[in-house]
Design a protein around this motif. Structure first.
Motif, short mmCIF file in Angstrom:
data_model
loop_
_atom_site.label_atom_id
_atom_site.label_comp_id
_atom_site.label_asym_id
_atom_site.label_seq_id
_atom_site.Cartn_x
_atom_site.Cartn_y
_atom_site.Cartn_z
N LEU A 53 0.81 -1.21 0.00
CA LEU A 53 0.00 0.00 0.00
C LEU A 53 0.85 1.27 0.00
CD1 LEU A 53 -2.85 -1.06 2.42
CD2 LEU A 53 -3.01 -0.72 -0.06
N ALA A 54 2.03 1.22 0.63
CA ALA A 54 2.93 2.37 0.62
C ALA A 54 3.50 2.62 -0.77
CB ALA A 54 4.06 2.17 1.63
N VAL A 55 3.80 1.54 -1.47
CA VAL A 55 4.38 1.67 -2.82
C VAL A 55 3.31 2.04 -3.84
CG1 VAL A 55 5.49 0.36 -4.67
CG2 VAL A 55 6.28 0.09 -2.32
N ASN A 56 2.12 1.45 -3.70
CA ASN A 56 1.05 1.68 -4.66
C ASN A 56 -0.29 1.83 -3.93
OD1 ASN A 56 -0.64 1.79 -6.84
ND2 ASN A 56 -0.12 -0.22 -7.65
N PRO A 57 -0.58 3.02 -3.41
CA PRO A 57 -1.82 3.19 -2.65
C PRO A 57 -3.08 2.96 -3.48
CG PRO A 57 -0.44 5.17 -2.51
CD PRO A 57 0.22 4.23 -3.45
N GLY A 58 -3.01 3.13 -4.78
CA GLY A 58 -4.17 2.95 -5.63
C GLY A 58 -4.50 1.51 -5.95
N ILE A 59 -3.76 0.59 -5.40
CA ILE A 59 -3.96 -0.83 -5.74
C ILE A 59 -5.32 -1.33 -5.26
CG2 ILE A 59 -2.92 -1.85 -3.67
CD1 ILE A 59 -1.54 -3.83 -5.67
N VAL A 60 -5.86 -0.71 -4.22
CA VAL A 60 -7.15 -1.18 -3.70
C VAL A 60 -8.30 -0.86 -4.66
CG1 VAL A 60 -6.48 -1.13 -1.28
CG2 VAL A 60 -7.42 0.92 -2.31
N GLU A 61 -8.12 0.12 -5.54
CA GLU A 61 -9.16 0.45 -6.51
C GLU A 61 -9.05 -0.37 -7.80
OE1 GLU A 61 -7.50 3.27 -5.06
OE2 GLU A 61 -9.12 3.47 -3.61
N GLU A 62 -7.92 -1.04 -8.00
CA GLU A 62 -7.73 -1.80 -9.24
C GLU A 62 -8.57 -3.06 -9.23
OE1 GLU A 62 -3.60 -2.38 -10.14
OE2 GLU A 62 -3.12 -0.31 -9.70
#
Length: 68
Positions: free
Chosen positions: A43-52
């Motif tokens: 989540l720190a590296v890619n916070p938008g991953i939860v929307e993918e």
């Protein structure tokens, strides 16, 4: 190995089986700590991953494991 810890710095010794043995040697608390740590790292590296939305329906057999 007589109960001692085997440490190696060779890539060829890092098999999936060796990694599984290491992970299985951890307590439940240590496993959960690693899960939370890796989740926070992702989540720190890619916070938008939860929307993918890259989910796919599982095909084939699914095995459900339970502790008796």
């Amino acid at each position: 190995m007589n109960g001692s810890i085997f440490v190696s710095h060779k890539w060829k010794d890092e098999t999936i089986e060796a990694k599984a043995r290491w992970f299985q040697s951890l307590s439940l608390e240590e496993r959960m700590y690693l899960l939370c740590y890796f989740t926070d790292l992702i989540l720190a590296v890619n916070p938008g991953i939860v929307e993918e939305k890259y989910t796919q329906q599982a095909s084939g057999r699914i095995c459900v494991l339970s502790k008796k």
